[in-house]
Design a protein around this motif. Sequence first.
Motif, PDB file in Angstrom:
ATOM      1  N   HIS A 107       0.838  -1.187   0.000  1.00 36.09           N
ATOM      2  CA  HIS A 107       0.000   0.000   0.000  1.00 36.09           C
ATOM      3  C   HIS A 107       0.881   1.249   0.000  1.00 36.09           C
ATOM      4  O   HIS A 107       2.102   1.148   0.042  1.00 36.09           O
ATOM      5  CB  HIS A 107      -0.913  -0.022   1.221  1.00 36.09           C
ATOM      6  CG  HIS A 107      -1.572  -1.351   1.435  1.00 36.09           C
ATOM      7  ND1 HIS A 107      -2.586  -1.818   0.618  1.00 36.09           N
ATOM      8  CD2 HIS A 107      -1.331  -2.336   2.337  1.00 36.09           C
ATOM      9  CE1 HIS A 107      -2.952  -3.019   1.027  1.00 36.09           C
ATOM     10  NE2 HIS A 107      -2.203  -3.361   2.067  1.00 36.09           N
ATOM     11  N   GLU A 108       0.244   2.419  -0.054  1.00 35.83           N
ATOM     12  CA  GLU A 108       1.047   3.634   0.036  1.00 35.83           C
ATOM     13  C   GLU A 108       0.611   4.463   1.229  1.00 35.83           C
ATOM     14  O   GLU A 108      -0.510   4.349   1.728  1.00 35.83           O
ATOM     15  CB  GLU A 108       1.021   4.437  -1.257  1.00 35.83           C
ATOM     16  CG  GLU A 108      -0.298   5.015  -1.664  1.00 35.83           C
ATOM     17  CD  GLU A 108      -0.200   5.759  -2.993  1.00 35.83           C
ATOM     18  OE1 GLU A 108       0.927   6.005  -3.482  1.00 35.83           O
ATOM     19  OE2 GLU A 108      -1.255   6.095  -3.550  1.00 35.83           O
ATOM     20  N   LEU A 109       1.549   5.295   1.680  1.00 34.17           N
ATOM     21  CA  LEU A 109       1.389   6.010   2.937  1.00 34.17           C
ATOM     22  C   LEU A 109       1.600   7.494   2.698  1.00 34.17           C
ATOM     23  O   LEU A 109       2.564   7.890   2.044  1.00 34.17           O
ATOM     24  CB  LEU A 109       2.408   5.482   3.946  1.00 34.17           C
ATOM     25  CG  LEU A 109       2.384   6.045   5.360  1.00 34.17           C
ATOM     26  CD1 LEU A 109       1.054   5.751   6.043  1.00 34.17           C
ATOM     27  CD2 LEU A 109       3.539   5.443   6.168  1.00 34.17           C
ATOM     28  N   GLY A 110       0.692   8.299   3.235  1.00 36.07           N
ATOM     29  CA  GLY A 110       0.798   9.741   3.066  1.00 36.07           C
ATOM     30  C   GLY A 110       0.520  10.490   4.354  1.00 36.07           C
ATOM     31  O   GLY A 110       0.405   9.904   5.439  1.00 36.07           O
ATOM     32  N   ASN A 111       0.378  11.796   4.234  1.00 34.61           N
ATOM     33  CA  ASN A 111       0.363  12.758   5.328  1.00 34.61           C
ATOM     34  C   ASN A 111      -1.052  13.306   5.522  1.00 34.61           C
ATOM     35  O   ASN A 111      -1.664  13.813   4.587  1.00 34.61           O
ATOM     36  CB  ASN A 111       1.339  13.886   4.957  1.00 34.61           C
ATOM     37  CG  ASN A 111       1.451  14.977   5.988  1.00 34.61           C
ATOM     38  OD1 ASN A 111       0.537  15.266   6.747  1.00 34.61           O
ATOM     39  ND2 ASN A 111       2.600  15.637   5.988  1.00 34.61           N
ATOM     40  N   HIS A 112      -1.564  13.208   6.762  1.00 34.45           N
ATOM     41  CA  HIS A 112      -2.879  13.756   7.087  1.00 34.45           C
ATOM     42  C   HIS A 112      -2.778  14.723   8.263  1.00 34.45           C
ATOM     43  O   HIS A 112      -3.676  14.803   9.093  1.00 34.45           O
ATOM     44  CB  HIS A 112      -3.848  12.612   7.406  1.00 34.45           C
ATOM     45  CG  HIS A 112      -5.289  13.018   7.394  1.00 34.45           C
ATOM     46  ND1 HIS A 112      -5.812  13.935   6.498  1.00 34.45           N
ATOM     47  CD2 HIS A 112      -6.339  12.628   8.171  1.00 34.45           C
ATOM     48  CE1 HIS A 112      -7.104  14.085   6.723  1.00 34.45           C
ATOM     49  NE2 HIS A 112      -7.445  13.313   7.740  1.00 34.45           N
ATOM     50  N   THR A 113      -1.676  15.449   8.313  1.00 30.43           N
ATOM     51  CA  THR A 113      -1.327  16.441   9.335  1.00 30.43           C
ATOM     52  C   THR A 113      -0.909  15.771  10.644  1.00 30.43           C
ATOM     53  O   THR A 113      -1.118  14.579  10.835  1.00 30.43           O
ATOM     54  CB  THR A 113      -2.450  17.468   9.613  1.00 30.43           C
ATOM     55  OG1 THR A 113      -3.494  16.888  10.372  1.00 30.43           O
ATOM     56  CG2 THR A 113      -2.976  18.069   8.331  1.00 30.43           C
ATOM     57  N   GLN A 114      -0.342  16.564  11.522  1.00 37.28           N
ATOM     58  CA  GLN A 114       0.202  16.024  12.769  1.00 37.28           C
ATOM     59  C   GLN A 114      -0.870  15.752  13.814  1.00 37.28           C
ATOM     60  O   GLN A 114      -0.849  14.733  14.493  1.00 37.28           O
ATOM     61  CB  GLN A 114       1.251  16.992  13.329  1.00 37.28           C
ATOM     62  CG  GLN A 114       1.822  16.590  14.667  1.00 37.28           C
ATOM     63  CD  GLN A 114       2.497  15.236  14.660  1.00 37.28           C
ATOM     64  OE1 GLN A 114       2.919  14.737  13.608  1.00 37.28           O
ATOM     65  NE2 GLN A 114       2.604  14.607  15.818  1.00 37.28           N
TER      66      GLN A 114
ATOM     67  N   ARG B 269      -3.165  15.003   2.479  1.00 37.18           N
ATOM     68  CA  ARG B 269      -4.606  15.302   2.536  1.00 37.18           C
ATOM     69  C   ARG B 269      -4.857  16.224   3.724  1.00 37.18           C
ATOM     70  O   ARG B 269      -4.456  15.917   4.853  1.00 37.18           O
ATOM     71  CB  ARG B 269      -5.439  14.031   2.683  1.00 37.18           C
ATOM     72  CG  ARG B 269      -6.937  14.326   2.928  1.00 37.18           C
ATOM     73  CD  ARG B 269      -7.783  13.084   2.816  1.00 37.18           C
ATOM     74  NE  ARG B 269      -7.917  12.675   1.424  1.00 37.18           N
ATOM     75  CZ  ARG B 269      -8.422  11.502   1.033  1.00 37.18           C
ATOM     76  NH1 ARG B 269      -8.831  10.623   1.946  1.00 37.18           N
ATOM     77  NH2 ARG B 269      -8.517  11.213  -0.248  1.00 37.18           N
ATOM     78  N   PRO B 270      -5.523  17.348   3.514  1.00 39.40           N
ATOM     79  CA  PRO B 270      -5.801  18.266   4.620  1.00 39.40           C
ATOM     80  C   PRO B 270      -6.779  17.660   5.615  1.00 39.40           C
ATOM     81  O   PRO B 270      -7.604  16.810   5.262  1.00 39.40           O
ATOM     82  CB  PRO B 270      -6.404  19.486   3.925  1.00 39.40           C
ATOM     83  CG  PRO B 270      -6.992  18.944   2.661  1.00 39.40           C
ATOM     84  CD  PRO B 270      -6.078  17.833   2.246  1.00 39.40           C
ATOM     85  N   SER B 271      -6.688  18.093   6.857  1.00 35.38           N
ATOM     86  CA  SER B 271      -7.520  17.529   7.919  1.00 35.38           C
ATOM     87  C   SER B 271      -8.787  18.344   8.124  1.00 35.38           C
ATOM     88  O   SER B 271      -8.787  19.570   8.001  1.00 35.38           O
ATOM     89  CB  SER B 271      -6.723  17.465   9.228  1.00 35.38           C
ATOM     90  OG  SER B 271      -6.080  18.702   9.485  1.00 35.38           O
ATOM     91  N   GLN B 272      -9.869  17.617   8.418  1.00 32.89           N
ATOM     92  CA  GLN B 272     -11.184  18.179   8.706  1.00 32.89           C
ATOM     93  C   GLN B 272     -11.746  19.022   7.566  1.00 32.89           C
ATOM     94  O   GLN B 272     -12.467  20.000   7.798  1.00 32.89           O
ATOM     95  CB  GLN B 272     -11.160  18.999   9.997  1.00 32.89           C
ATOM     96  CG  GLN B 272     -10.935  18.141  11.228  1.00 32.89           C
ATOM     97  CD  GLN B 272     -11.459  18.807  12.475  1.00 32.89           C
ATOM     98  OE1 GLN B 272     -12.607  19.225  12.522  1.00 32.89           O
ATOM     99  NE2 GLN B 272     -10.614  18.914  13.476  1.00 32.89           N
ATOM    100  N   THR B 273     -11.442  18.638   6.368  1.00 37.53           N
ATOM    101  CA  THR B 273     -12.000  19.332   5.216  1.00 37.53           C
ATOM    102  C   THR B 273     -11.836  18.461   3.981  1.00 37.53           C
ATOM    103  O   THR B 273     -10.872  17.696   3.875  1.00 37.53           O
ATOM    104  CB  THR B 273     -11.327  20.696   4.988  1.00 37.53           C
ATOM    105  OG1 THR B 273     -11.934  21.354   3.870  1.00 37.53           O
ATOM    106  CG2 THR B 273      -9.829  20.540   4.708  1.00 37.53           C
TER     107      THR B 273
END
Length: 265
Positions: A131-138, A174-178
């Motif tokens: 799979h791939e792994l990305g960033n969804h903020t801290q 991916r931005p968080s809560q939006t």
Amino acid sequence: MLSHPGRRAVLRAGGHATAAVAVAGLTAACGSGRPAAAPTAPPPGPARPARPAGPAPAHPRRYAGQPVEIAHGPRDRPRVALTFHGNGDPATARAVLAAAEKAGARITVLAIGSWLDAHPDLARRILDGGHELGNHTQRHLAINDLPEAQAYAEITGCAQRLKRLTGSIGTWFRPSQTQHATPLVQQLAQRAGYPHVLSYDVDSLDFTSPGAAAVIRTVTGTIRPGSVVSLHFGYADTVDAMPPLLEELARRKLRAVTTTELLTP
């Protein structure tokens, strides 16, 4: 498109489908536009490195002809991307990964940095599964509402943890809560090393814990070739929905691939 800014975020999660595990520290769904409860604070100090196994992780790519914010892939190929917000009980994450792998599917995980701090082994588990792994903020704050410096720190904070654990800042942000990033957040993501922001065109609404059958109906009622689907780790309904959902995609001859595969000719 199923998501809308005014939907109610549901913070509770059901027990694990097979192990009655209480899910703790789950965040609000990302389209809610409301502040999420902060995950449990990790121990001080840098994230512990995961075991060095599996292929080298990919890095963010720029896709010619694609906008800064990508919500779906090409509509002329029978591929879809199932993307998961990485947070919550690690047992549900492992169950989702196992279900995907059993069906020959590959997914994209957008992980919250504090979740990786608490469960660093999951970074390698995701990559080792293909799979791939990305960033969804801290910390999964409402990033569109943050001051510039704080929003940038949320992006780079998670990127740094991904780099320590895997050698890469991840394939996507991916931005968080939006569902949609503001122009400022898009610029900050690019400054942090992400040429694109990953949105979605199908919202499973699994965060509302509607039951597995409802999750399946919601996704299959809207999905089409090229779709990017928003799902979440940490919810029992999502675990239960995975096998029949993947079976239905196969029946429709839609292949579940990583977002990178979705966008690569």
